[in-house]
Scaffold this motif. Structure first.
Motif, PDB file in Angstrom:
ATOM      1  N   UNK A 113       0.828  -1.200   0.000  1.00 45.42           N
ATOM      2  CA  UNK A 113       0.000   0.000   0.000  1.00 45.42           C
ATOM      3  C   UNK A 113       0.870   1.260   0.000  1.00 45.42           C
ATOM      4  N   UNK A 114       1.935   1.240   0.798  1.00 47.56           N
ATOM      5  CA  UNK A 114       2.854   2.381   0.830  1.00 47.56           C
ATOM      6  C   UNK A 114       3.456   2.607  -0.557  1.00 47.56           C
ATOM      7  N   UNK A 115       3.879   1.519  -1.201  1.00 44.44           N
ATOM      8  CA  UNK A 115       4.489   1.644  -2.527  1.00 44.44           C
ATOM      9  C   UNK A 115       3.481   2.162  -3.556  1.00 44.44           C
ATOM     10  N   UNK A 116       2.238   1.714  -3.432  1.00 46.75           N
ATOM     11  CA  UNK A 116       1.232   2.084  -4.421  1.00 46.75           C
ATOM     12  C   UNK A 116       0.856   3.560  -4.362  1.00 46.75           C
ATOM     13  N   UNK A 117       0.789   4.140  -3.165  1.00 45.17           N
ATOM     14  CA  UNK A 117       0.269   5.503  -3.061  1.00 45.17           C
ATOM     15  C   UNK A 117       1.314   6.533  -2.639  1.00 45.17           C
ATOM     16  N   UNK A 135       6.588   1.287   8.309  1.00 43.30           N
ATOM     17  CA  UNK A 135       6.127   2.425   7.511  1.00 43.30           C
ATOM     18  C   UNK A 135       7.266   3.408   7.253  1.00 43.30           C
ATOM     19  N   UNK A 136       8.028   3.726   8.287  1.00 43.11           N
ATOM     20  CA  UNK A 136       9.091   4.715   8.147  1.00 43.11           C
ATOM     21  C   UNK A 136      10.180   4.240   7.195  1.00 43.11           C
ATOM     22  N   UNK A 137      10.518   2.963   7.278  1.00 42.85           N
ATOM     23  CA  UNK A 137      11.631   2.435   6.487  1.00 42.85           C
ATOM     24  C   UNK A 137      11.273   2.284   5.010  1.00 42.85           C
ATOM     25  N   UNK A 138      10.006   2.047   4.714  1.00 45.24           N
ATOM     26  CA  UNK A 138       9.621   1.738   3.338  1.00 45.24           C
ATOM     27  C   UNK A 138       8.876   2.869   2.631  1.00 45.24           C
ATOM     28  N   UNK A 147       8.804   7.158   1.366  1.00 51.28           N
ATOM     29  CA  UNK A 147       9.748   8.191   0.934  1.00 51.28           C
ATOM     30  C   UNK A 147      10.383   8.920   2.111  1.00 51.28           C
ATOM     31  N   UNK A 148      11.563   9.458   1.902  1.00 47.94           N
ATOM     32  CA  UNK A 148      12.301  10.152   2.958  1.00 47.94           C
ATOM     33  C   UNK A 148      11.490  11.286   3.569  1.00 47.94           C
ATOM     34  N   UNK A 149      10.687  11.941   2.752  1.00 48.48           N
ATOM     35  CA  UNK A 149       9.920  13.098   3.223  1.00 48.48           C
ATOM     36  C   UNK A 149       8.627  12.727   3.945  1.00 48.48           C
ATOM     37  N   UNK A 150       8.266  11.453   3.950  1.00 48.62           N
ATOM     38  CA  UNK A 150       7.017  11.023   4.584  1.00 48.62           C
ATOM     39  C   UNK A 150       7.112  11.109   6.106  1.00 48.62           C
ATOM     40  N   UNK A 151       6.071  11.625   6.729  1.00 48.82           N
ATOM     41  CA  UNK A 151       6.005  11.632   8.188  1.00 48.82           C
ATOM     42  C   UNK A 151       5.089  10.504   8.658  1.00 48.82           C
ATOM     43  N   UNK A 152       5.459   9.873   9.766  1.00 47.36           N
ATOM     44  CA  UNK A 152       4.673   8.786  10.336  1.00 47.36           C
ATOM     45  C   UNK A 152       4.273   9.185  11.748  1.00 47.36           C
ATOM     46  N   UNK A 153       2.992   9.404  11.958  1.00 43.98           N
ATOM     47  CA  UNK A 153       2.487   9.787  13.277  1.00 43.98           C
ATOM     48  C   UNK A 153       1.845   8.559  13.905  1.00 43.98           C
ATOM     49  N   UNK A 154       2.234   8.243  15.133  1.00 43.71           N
ATOM     50  CA  UNK A 154       1.711   7.056  15.807  1.00 43.71           C
ATOM     51  C   UNK A 154       1.243   7.412  17.203  1.00 43.71           C
ATOM     52  N   UNK A 213      18.859   7.014  13.399  1.00 39.10           N
ATOM     53  CA  UNK A 213      18.442   8.393  13.672  1.00 39.10           C
ATOM     54  C   UNK A 213      17.582   8.951  12.545  1.00 39.10           C
ATOM     55  N   UNK A 214      17.940   8.645  11.290  1.00 39.86           N
ATOM     56  CA  UNK A 214      17.190   9.216  10.171  1.00 39.86           C
ATOM     57  C   UNK A 214      15.760   8.686  10.109  1.00 39.86           C
ATOM     58  N   UNK A 215      15.545   7.474  10.591  1.00 37.02           N
ATOM     59  CA  UNK A 215      14.192   6.933  10.633  1.00 37.02           C
ATOM     60  C   UNK A 215      13.411   7.525  11.801  1.00 37.02           C
ATOM     61  N   UNK A 216      14.057   7.670  12.944  1.00 40.01           N
ATOM     62  CA  UNK A 216      13.400   8.289  14.105  1.00 40.01           C
ATOM     63  C   UNK A 216      12.910   9.693  13.771  1.00 40.01           C
ATOM     64  N   UNK A 217      13.646  10.405  12.926  1.00 36.63           N
ATOM     65  CA  UNK A 217      13.263  11.771  12.573  1.00 36.63           C
ATOM     66  C   UNK A 217      11.962  11.824  11.784  1.00 36.63           C
ATOM     67  N   UNK A 218      11.601  10.729  11.140  1.00 34.60           N
ATOM     68  CA  UNK A 218      10.360  10.679  10.372  1.00 34.60           C
ATOM     69  C   UNK A 218       9.147  10.407  11.259  1.00 34.60           C
ATOM     70  N   UNK A 219       9.381   9.937  12.481  1.00 35.67           N
ATOM     71  CA  UNK A 219       8.319   9.434  13.343  1.00 35.67           C
ATOM     72  C   UNK A 219       7.946  10.454  14.408  1.00 35.67           C
ATOM     73  N   UNK A 220       6.650  10.708  14.529  1.00 32.04           N
ATOM     74  CA  UNK A 220       6.111  11.572  15.586  1.00 32.04           C
ATOM     75  C   UNK A 220       5.278  10.683  16.509  1.00 32.04           C
ATOM     76  N   UNK A 221       5.664  10.604  17.778  1.00 32.31           N
ATOM     77  CA  UNK A 221       4.979   9.748  18.735  1.00 32.31           C
ATOM     78  C   UNK A 221       4.082  10.579  19.641  1.00 32.31           C
ATOM     79  N   UNK A 222       2.837  10.140  19.757  1.00 36.13           N
ATOM     80  CA  UNK A 222       1.872  10.803  20.641  1.00 36.13           C
ATOM     81  C   UNK A 222       1.497   9.831  21.749  1.00 36.13           C
ATOM     82  N   UNK A 223       1.677  10.241  22.993  1.00 39.74           N
ATOM     83  CA  UNK A 223       1.271   9.425  24.137  1.00 39.74           C
ATOM     84  C   UNK A 223      -0.076   9.945  24.642  1.00 39.74           C
ATOM     85  N   UNK A 224      -1.128   9.271  24.188  1.00 44.83           N
ATOM     86  CA  UNK A 224      -2.482   9.726  24.502  1.00 44.83           C
ATOM     87  C   UNK A 224      -3.455   8.599  24.178  1.00 44.83           C
TER      88      UNK A 224
END
Length: 243
Positions: free
Chosen positions: A56-60, A79-82, A84-91, A138-149
């Protein structure tokens, strides 16, 4: 699309339908993805499920991905690894440091009862946290935004999540009310062209996910990938990607 409908009105497709869509889009190149060896702990994805999500990530090629349910962070990292570099992943997930544990849950209970299973997953989460994210590059962590809620308490408009995400993965709390709340928020947060995916459809223990989606499918087109616990909904122009 080579498919058939089951009595619950949810469409069944073989995994190869998704893979063929990727092949059709990238006819002149090999399509590859990277995944960790699946964790031996309960609650993770199978390799086939990981391959479907990555497809799905590759397709869209989403610019933003949202995940309900971080757990140990393996899917977040997938999600972060596969993407694009500019993609943000919020979890989003509850704070593991403030999670109350119930370590007396027996294996027999958490393997047969959905509520006990969720409590056992909380125990694992409270003990380990999102270890896959914590030990990532580190470069993958930078793509990830973690919400504790608690996911049921989020306000998509206040948090500027409205219509922001092209891919949303729902795999947090498995009780009916949480799945319903996460789905309602996902519909607000999804971009006009996007994909919403649910995990634990037809799970042997989390039957509330199946019960919710069977009802939801009376008004929405839901697709189940055979031999997985993944069900998904295509939005906007992506309704045509599996044809």
């Amino acid at each position: 699309m080579n498919q058939q409908s089951n009595p619950s009105r949810i469409t069944e497709i073989r995994p190869k339908v998704v893979f063929q869509a990727v092949e059709n889009r990238f006819q002149d190149q090999n399509s590859e993805f990277t995944v960790n060896i699946p964790s031996s702990a309960i609650g993770g994805l199978t390799l086939l499920e990981s391959a479907i999500l990555t497809s799905f990530v590759k397709l869209i090629t989403p610019t933003a991905i949202f995940e309900f349910g971080t757990y140990m962070g393996a899917t977040t990292l997938l999600f972060a690894r596969n993407s694009p570099t500019s993609t943000s992943v919020v979890t989003i997930d509850i704070d593991p440091d403030t999670t109350v544990t119930q370590n007396d849950i027996s294996e027999a209970d958490y393997l047969s009862d959905g509520d006990a299973n969720d409590e056992h997953l909380k125990d694992i989460f409270a003990t380990n946290g999102a270890i896959y994210i914590d030990r990532a590059e580190a470069e993958l962590k930078q793509k990830i935004i973690r919400i504790h809620q608690d996911s049921t308490s989020i306000d998509p408009q206040q948090q500027k999540f409205m219509k922001r995400f092209q891919l949303i993965f729902i795999d947090g709390g498995h009780d009916f009310n949480t799945v319903k709340s996460d789905t309602e928020n996902a519909l607000k947060m999804a971009a006009d062209d996007g994909i919403i995916v649910w995990h634990d459809f037809r799970s042997q223990i989390h039957d509330d996910v199946t019960r919710f989606l069977d009802g939801f499918a009376t008004e929405h087109e839901i697709i189940h990938v055979q031999n997985t616990m993944l069900a998904f909904m295509l939005l906007g122009k992506y309704k045509e990607i599996l044809i």
